[in-house]
Design a protein around this motif. Sequence first.
Motif, PDB file in Angstrom:
ATOM      1  N   HIS A  13      -7.212   2.244   5.792  1.00 14.66           N
ATOM      2  CA  HIS A  13      -9.191   1.752   5.471  1.00 14.66           C
ATOM      3  C   HIS A  13      -9.160   0.573   4.323  1.00 14.66           C
ATOM      4  CE1 HIS A  13     -13.248   3.683   3.882  1.00 14.66           C
ATOM      5  NE2 HIS A  13     -13.097   3.018   4.844  1.00 14.66           N
ATOM      6  N   ALA A  14      -8.479   1.193   4.145  1.00 17.07           N
ATOM      7  CA  ALA A  14      -8.881  -0.149   3.168  1.00 17.07           C
ATOM      8  C   ALA A  14      -8.035  -1.334   4.093  1.00 17.07           C
ATOM      9  CB  ALA A  14      -7.649  -0.464   2.004  1.00 17.07           C
ATOM     10  N   ILE A  15      -7.315  -1.989   4.448  1.00 20.66           N
ATOM     11  CA  ILE A  15      -6.888  -2.963   5.594  1.00 20.66           C
ATOM     12  C   ILE A  15      -8.055  -3.173   6.143  1.00 20.66           C
ATOM     13  CG2 ILE A  15      -4.897  -3.750   7.357  1.00 20.66           C
ATOM     14  CD1 ILE A  15      -3.152  -2.036   5.619  1.00 20.66           C
ATOM     15  N   CYS A  16      -8.916  -1.846   7.025  1.00 24.76           N
ATOM     16  CA  CYS A  16      -9.485  -2.011   8.082  1.00 24.76           C
ATOM     17  C   CYS A  16     -11.156  -2.572   7.072  1.00 24.76           C
ATOM     18  CB  CYS A  16     -10.301  -1.214   8.905  1.00 24.76           C
ATOM     19  SG  CYS A  16      -8.721  -0.285   9.825  1.00 24.76           S
ATOM     20  N   GLY A  35     -11.971  10.034   9.427  1.00 21.52           N
ATOM     21  CA  GLY A  35     -13.341   9.745   8.751  1.00 21.52           C
ATOM     22  C   GLY A  35     -13.954   8.799   8.638  1.00 21.52           C
ATOM     23  N   GLY A  36     -14.105   8.290   7.530  1.00 26.77           N
ATOM     24  CA  GLY A  36     -14.248   6.885   6.750  1.00 26.77           C
ATOM     25  C   GLY A  36     -14.097   5.833   7.355  1.00 26.77           C
ATOM     26  N   ILE A  37     -12.590   5.211   8.005  1.00 31.02           N
ATOM     27  CA  ILE A  37     -12.370   4.289   9.057  1.00 31.02           C
ATOM     28  C   ILE A  37     -13.784   4.183   9.664  1.00 31.02           C
ATOM     29  CG2 ILE A  37     -10.475   3.038  10.598  1.00 31.02           C
ATOM     30  CD1 ILE A  37      -8.533   4.175   8.444  1.00 31.02           C
ATOM     31  N   PRO A 291      -0.814   4.089  -2.275  1.00 32.28           N
ATOM     32  CA  PRO A 291      -2.025   4.027  -2.340  1.00 32.28           C
ATOM     33  C   PRO A 291      -2.067   2.555  -3.239  1.00 32.28           C
ATOM     34  CG  PRO A 291      -2.098   5.376  -4.525  1.00 32.28           C
ATOM     35  CD  PRO A 291      -0.268   5.380  -3.544  1.00 32.28           C
ATOM     36  N   GLU A 292      -1.478   1.486  -3.492  1.00 32.69           N
ATOM     37  CA  GLU A 292      -1.239   0.128  -3.888  1.00 32.69           C
ATOM     38  C   GLU A 292      -2.445  -0.675  -2.848  1.00 32.69           C
ATOM     39  OE1 GLU A 292       2.595   1.794  -5.023  1.00 32.69           O
ATOM     40  OE2 GLU A 292       1.299   2.207  -3.536  1.00 32.69           O
ATOM     41  N   THR A 293      -2.230  -0.288  -2.030  1.00 33.14           N
ATOM     42  CA  THR A 293      -2.998  -1.433  -0.476  1.00 33.14           C
ATOM     43  C   THR A 293      -4.669  -1.223  -1.162  1.00 33.14           C
ATOM     44  OG1 THR A 293      -1.385  -1.132   0.666  1.00 33.14           O
ATOM     45  CG2 THR A 293      -3.695  -1.724   1.561  1.00 33.14           C
ATOM     46  N   GLN A 294      -5.292  -0.264  -1.680  1.00 26.99           N
ATOM     47  CA  GLN A 294      -6.420   0.104  -2.000  1.00 26.99           C
ATOM     48  C   GLN A 294      -7.021  -0.687  -3.561  1.00 26.99           C
ATOM     49  OE1 GLN A 294      -4.662   2.210  -0.692  1.00 26.99           O
ATOM     50  NE2 GLN A 294      -5.327   4.444  -0.030  1.00 26.99           N
ATOM     51  N   THR A 359     -15.959   1.741  -4.312  1.00 25.21           N
ATOM     52  CA  THR A 359     -14.968   1.885  -2.338  1.00 25.21           C
ATOM     53  C   THR A 359     -14.859   3.527  -3.098  1.00 25.21           C
ATOM     54  OG1 THR A 359     -14.990  -0.876  -2.757  1.00 25.21           O
ATOM     55  CG2 THR A 359     -14.351   1.082  -1.214  1.00 25.21           C
ATOM     56  N   VAL A 360     -14.911   4.112  -2.080  1.00 22.48           N
ATOM     57  CA  VAL A 360     -14.225   5.193  -1.668  1.00 22.48           C
ATOM     58  C   VAL A 360     -13.362   4.868   0.161  1.00 22.48           C
ATOM     59  CG1 VAL A 360     -14.644   7.801  -1.210  1.00 22.48           C
ATOM     60  CG2 VAL A 360     -15.979   6.430  -3.188  1.00 22.48           C
ATOM     61  N   PHE A 361     -12.107   4.956  -0.571  1.00 25.10           N
ATOM     62  CA  PHE A 361     -11.426   4.904   0.863  1.00 25.10           C
ATOM     63  C   PHE A 361     -10.621   5.963   1.176  1.00 25.10           C
ATOM     64  CE2 PHE A 361     -10.302   0.522  -1.572  1.00 25.10           C
ATOM     65  CZ  PHE A 361     -10.597  -0.064  -0.538  1.00 25.10           C
TER      66      PHE A 361
END
Length: 418
Positions: A13-16, A35-37, A291-294, A359-361
């Motif tokens: 989701h964070a990458i998208c 659902g979020g993506i 979750p480091e990407t977020q 931001t809610v991933f």
Amino acid sequence: MKVLVVGGGGREHAICWKLAQSPKVTELYCAPGNGGIAQVAQCVPIKATDVEAMVAWAKEHAMDFVMVAPDDPLALGMVDALEAAGIPAFGPRANAAVIEASKAFSKELMKKYHIPTAKYETFTDMDGALAYVRAQGAPIVVKADGLALGKGVVVAATVEEAEEAVRSMMQDHKFGASGSTVVIEECMVGPEVTVLAFCDGEHLVPMLSSQDHKRAYDGNQGPNTGGMGAFCPSPKYTPEIAERCMKEIFLPTVAAMKAEGRPFKGVIYFGLMLTQDGPKVVEYNARFGDPETQPLMSMLDTDLMDIFQACVDGTLDQMDIRWKPGASCCIVLASGGYPVKYQSGYPISGLEAAGKLATVFHAGTKLGEDGTVLTAGGRVLGVTAVGGDLEEAIKKAYAACKPISFQDMHFRTDIGKV
């Protein structure tokens, strides 16, 4: 460009979310997504590990670029298959993804190229492994050789605990074939820091340092999870340590992989222990961490698509990768009982109010028939905020968690504070 991201968790989701901000990306797809993506990309119902179906879909729909995020499809050779089909893909080929897919391989690589890590032995025979544990004593670390969703590592405080870990992996096959070989290593002591780095096979550019919280409960108690929260940058990762890591760990790793005929293109995740003898490698991963990407994507100030293309083209040394000032923090909201037994399918409320504060991933969510967002996994959401400093980022992230609610919701209250 028509771009496909493979995966369906908070990291994806964070990458998208970041790719959607690129003027280069005109159409964005994610398989399988969540659902979020679905709010930033078109979701495609293909399993992330279905290499054949993924490549066929990418060809049929004329994708210009594919980003493979999770470890399993990378180890299965999805990037190789996409390249063979003439589609540029971000991520290591299978022969380089082995740096994560086999802990025995990565330990041998470090030994051969003098990259600092814990003393260890590798075993395929359970009796030999048990004898080694008894001879070494505790604390001691037992690792399943293969991929185990971030849960194949046991830091045993007693010999009995280590023996139990060996038996559960080698005799009870807790992680299937991943535990038929185990790596047993000395227990290093010191703060843990993660550094993810972009690589193009030759050059390497580290991202901001980060710290992940693996244990399920406050005070670093309870079982290991895929991660209950993360923040960046880490105050423990000083410029002096960064310089040592670059010289003694990062560049030697990229050079070692190239020398082995396994040039690494994509993201290398360096799990580091800052010991009294200097920084040492705890583990490598062959992809973005979750979750480091977020928090990292929240801090990135350069077009992510440009970076991905540079990694594939071998021009990373020409990139100027910039980061926002301040800090970012991600709080994972999980299903009660995670990482052991939990229920899914509960409606989630308060997302809109939370989205105004941070931001809610989405990690483990799906859309119900009426468009309601439902829980669909152990880690459900990653609430991520940016602040002028770490304290502000933490405060903002927790404030954004308050409006959110779903049945049996569980989260740690000490992310970034321990």
